[in-house]
Scaffold this active site. Sequence first.
Site, PDB file in Angstrom:
ATOM      1  N   CYS A 116      49.781  13.726  -3.581  1.00  0.00           N
ATOM      2  CA  CYS A 116      50.092  15.040  -3.224  1.00  0.00           C
ATOM      3  C   CYS A 116      51.636  15.220  -2.764  1.00  0.00           C
ATOM      4  CB  CYS A 116      49.189  15.488  -2.106  1.00  0.00           C
ATOM      5  SG  CYS A 116      47.489  15.353  -2.511  1.00  0.00           S
ATOM      6  N   HIS A 256      52.487  21.886   0.889  1.00  0.00           N
ATOM      7  CA  HIS A 256      51.287  21.299   0.235  1.00  0.00           C
ATOM      8  C   HIS A 256      49.958  22.228   0.637  1.00  0.00           C
ATOM      9  CE1 HIS A 256      48.296  19.083  -1.725  1.00  0.00           C
ATOM     10  NE2 HIS A 256      47.900  18.336  -0.862  1.00  0.00           N
ATOM     11  N   ASN A 286      43.334  22.645  -3.764  1.00  0.00           N
ATOM     12  CA  ASN A 286      44.293  21.697  -3.664  1.00  0.00           C
ATOM     13  C   ASN A 286      44.699  21.228  -4.818  1.00  0.00           C
ATOM     14  OD1 ASN A 286      45.703  19.402  -3.200  1.00  0.00           O
ATOM     15  ND2 ASN A 286      44.524  18.692  -1.460  1.00  0.00           N
TER      16      ASN A 286
HETATM   17  N1  ACO Z   1      29.438  22.546   2.235  1.00  0.00           N
HETATM   18  C1  ACO Z   1      28.465  22.648   3.173  1.00  0.00           C
HETATM   19  N2  ACO Z   1      28.731  21.494   4.371  1.00  0.00           N
HETATM   20  C2  ACO Z   1      29.485  20.635   4.099  1.00  0.00           C
HETATM   21  C3  ACO Z   1      30.424  20.451   3.195  1.00  0.00           C
HETATM   22  C4  ACO Z   1      30.350  21.672   2.199  1.00  0.00           C
HETATM   23  N3  ACO Z   1      31.273  21.720   1.231  1.00  0.00           N
HETATM   24  N4  ACO Z   1      30.911  19.557   3.218  1.00  0.00           N
HETATM   25  C5  ACO Z   1      30.918  18.898   4.464  1.00  0.00           C
HETATM   26  N5  ACO Z   1      29.740  19.535   5.024  1.00  0.00           N
HETATM   27  C6  ACO Z   1      28.882  19.426   6.183  1.00  0.00           C
HETATM   28  C7  ACO Z   1      29.072  17.648   6.434  1.00  0.00           C
HETATM   29  O1  ACO Z   1      28.050  17.042   5.880  1.00  0.00           O
HETATM   30  C8  ACO Z   1      29.027  17.946   7.985  1.00  0.00           C
HETATM   31  O2  ACO Z   1      27.640  17.944   8.002  1.00  0.00           O
HETATM   32  P1  ACO Z   1      26.852  17.085   9.355  1.00  0.00           P
HETATM   33  O3  ACO Z   1      27.357  17.514  10.519  1.00  0.00           O
HETATM   34  O4  ACO Z   1      25.503  17.659   9.125  1.00  0.00           O
HETATM   35  O5  ACO Z   1      27.065  15.677   8.967  1.00  0.00           O
HETATM   36  C9  ACO Z   1      29.372  19.128   8.381  1.00  0.00           C
HETATM   37  O6  ACO Z   1      29.743  19.910   7.370  1.00  0.00           O
HETATM   38  C10 ACO Z   1      30.948  18.977   8.829  1.00  0.00           C
HETATM   39  O7  ACO Z   1      31.585  18.221   8.221  1.00  0.00           O
HETATM   40  P2  ACO Z   1      33.211  17.887   8.207  1.00  0.00           P
HETATM   41  O8  ACO Z   1      33.681  16.763   7.325  1.00  0.00           O
HETATM   42  O9  ACO Z   1      33.493  17.350  10.045  1.00  0.00           O
HETATM   43  O10 ACO Z   1      33.903  18.967   8.126  1.00  0.00           O
HETATM   44  P3  ACO Z   1      35.389  19.543   8.632  1.00  0.00           P
HETATM   45  O11 ACO Z   1      35.405  20.678   9.419  1.00  0.00           O
HETATM   46  O12 ACO Z   1      36.222  18.339   9.034  1.00  0.00           O
HETATM   47  O13 ACO Z   1      35.764  19.950   7.232  1.00  0.00           O
HETATM   48  C11 ACO Z   1      37.284  19.204   5.166  1.00  0.00           C
HETATM   49  C12 ACO Z   1      35.835  18.923   6.172  1.00  0.00           C
HETATM   50  C13 ACO Z   1      37.382  20.454   4.711  1.00  0.00           C
HETATM   51  C14 ACO Z   1      36.939  18.162   4.103  1.00  0.00           C
HETATM   52  C15 ACO Z   1      38.239  18.934   6.166  1.00  0.00           C
HETATM   53  O14 ACO Z   1      38.151  17.651   6.960  1.00  0.00           O
HETATM   54  C16 ACO Z   1      39.638  18.880   5.422  1.00  0.00           C
HETATM   55  O15 ACO Z   1      40.116  19.580   4.769  1.00  0.00           O
HETATM   56  N6  ACO Z   1      40.401  17.485   5.667  1.00  0.00           N
HETATM   57  C17 ACO Z   1      41.545  17.343   4.954  1.00  0.00           C
HETATM   58  C18 ACO Z   1      41.639  17.087   3.615  1.00  0.00           C
HETATM   59  C19 ACO Z   1      42.490  17.361   2.816  1.00  0.00           C
HETATM   60  O16 ACO Z   1      43.680  17.846   3.162  1.00  0.00           O
HETATM   61  N7  ACO Z   1      42.532  16.410   1.555  1.00  0.00           N
HETATM   62  C20 ACO Z   1      43.700  16.295   0.764  1.00  0.00           C
HETATM   63  C21 ACO Z   1      44.900  15.656   1.215  1.00  0.00           C
HETATM   64  S1  ACO Z   1      45.828  14.711   0.212  1.00  0.00           S
HETATM   65  C22 ACO Z   1      45.508  15.397  -1.092  1.00  0.00           C
HETATM   66  O17 ACO Z   1      45.925  16.516  -1.392  1.00  0.00           O
HETATM   67  C23 ACO Z   1      44.733  14.506  -2.187  1.00  0.00           C
END
Ligand code: ACO
Length: 331
Positions: A116, A256, A286
């Site tokens: 990214c 980004h 993204n």
């Molecule tokens: N829908 C519903 N529930 C979901 C989903 C979804 N799409 N995805 C995860 N959950 C659930 C999980 O299973 C978890 O449930 P559990 O507690 O029963 O296990 C709960 O939601 C919380 O999950 P977390 O992973 O803790 O959720 P979080 O608030 O951290 O959000 C996310 C996840 C959105 C992926 C976040 O961590 C994030 O944005 N991280 C950065 C990602 C990023 O920027 N990536 C790209 C960077 S580099 C590039 O661009 C390639």
Amino acid sequence: MIKPFKAGITGTGSVLPDKKLTNFQLESIVETSDEWIVKRTGIRERRIIDNGMPLSELAAEASKRAIADAGIAADDIELIVATTITPDYLTPSLACQVQKQIGAKKAAAFDMNAACTGFIYALQISKQFIENGTYKNILIVSAEALSRVTDFNDRKTCVLFGDGAGAVILSRVDDDTGIGPAIIGACGEDGAVLTVPCFFATQEDLSLRSEGKKQVIWMDGSEVFTFASRIMGESTKNVLEDAGLTINDIQYIIPHQANMRILQNAARRLDVPMEKIYTNLEYTGNISSASVPVCLDEAAKKGFLKKGDKLILVAFGGGLTYGAALLTWTK
Ligand code: ACO
């Protein structure tokens, strides 16, 4: 060291595929909800490339728009740098395919992969060729078809990504505008938190993926989240310090587009209002290295940017990689 020439962005162009994938459509694919996705990411929809369409077509169209915007001819381009983690072919490179499609016969061409952060890496590397007098006009094109490496059984990742292409023309400028200090960096020791295998994958990496799916994104979302929230603020501060500026001198930060909460965290750390942070992830998701140039093109075309405006471009991504650049708007 005194740089004999300056490199400025003199044209921008972008394209998003026509096909939309909304959060509501995703509700019928994985166990998720529009409410969860909007609350946790800020994303409402993303664009997805057609199965039959090569990414190079999207990249070439964004490039043609940037060339027209810069008011130059394809023949004036001396170098094409393409950034992508999802090329159609490993060879010929995306850059060579774009060269063919736009008819830039005099250009050298190569691909770069810094995930990214690719566009910021390309900017930092390309500007050296302008500053040292080697080239006058360079095309940087960042294009991604992340839907092709997305596991649509994995709700933790499939709601995040989209496809698109953004391009800029980097040219020699003879005023005070253009690219100022820029930094690029990497934390390879943390690379395992975001992976897309290619020809080889460890057993551990395979075990993290759905049965039979090798070449798809796997990510430890919370680790990436923590890294991103920290590094965006740090990179921005470093560039400002190198330039002898403060955040108050900046009209917009163009980051980004991964997650609205990451951008809100970065804004808090930098003590800037969200109005200064350009966002479009609500309808693009993204799009990896394409996200910064797509935003830049949008901001320019919507009339948000005027000559002399100071912008910070900042990104982070797989690798892990990061980068930021100060840009004084040329047009
Ligand atoms: N829908 C519903 N529930 C979901 C989903 C979804 N799409 N995805 C995860 N959950 C659930 C999980 O299973 C978890 O449930 P559990 O507690 O029963 O296990 C709960 O939601 C919380 O999950 P977390 O992973 O803790 O959720 P979080 O608030 O951290 O959000 C996310 C996840 C959105 C992926 C976040 O961590 C994030 O944005 N991280 C950065 C990602 C990023 O920027 N990536 C790209 C960077 S580099 C590039 O661009 C390639």
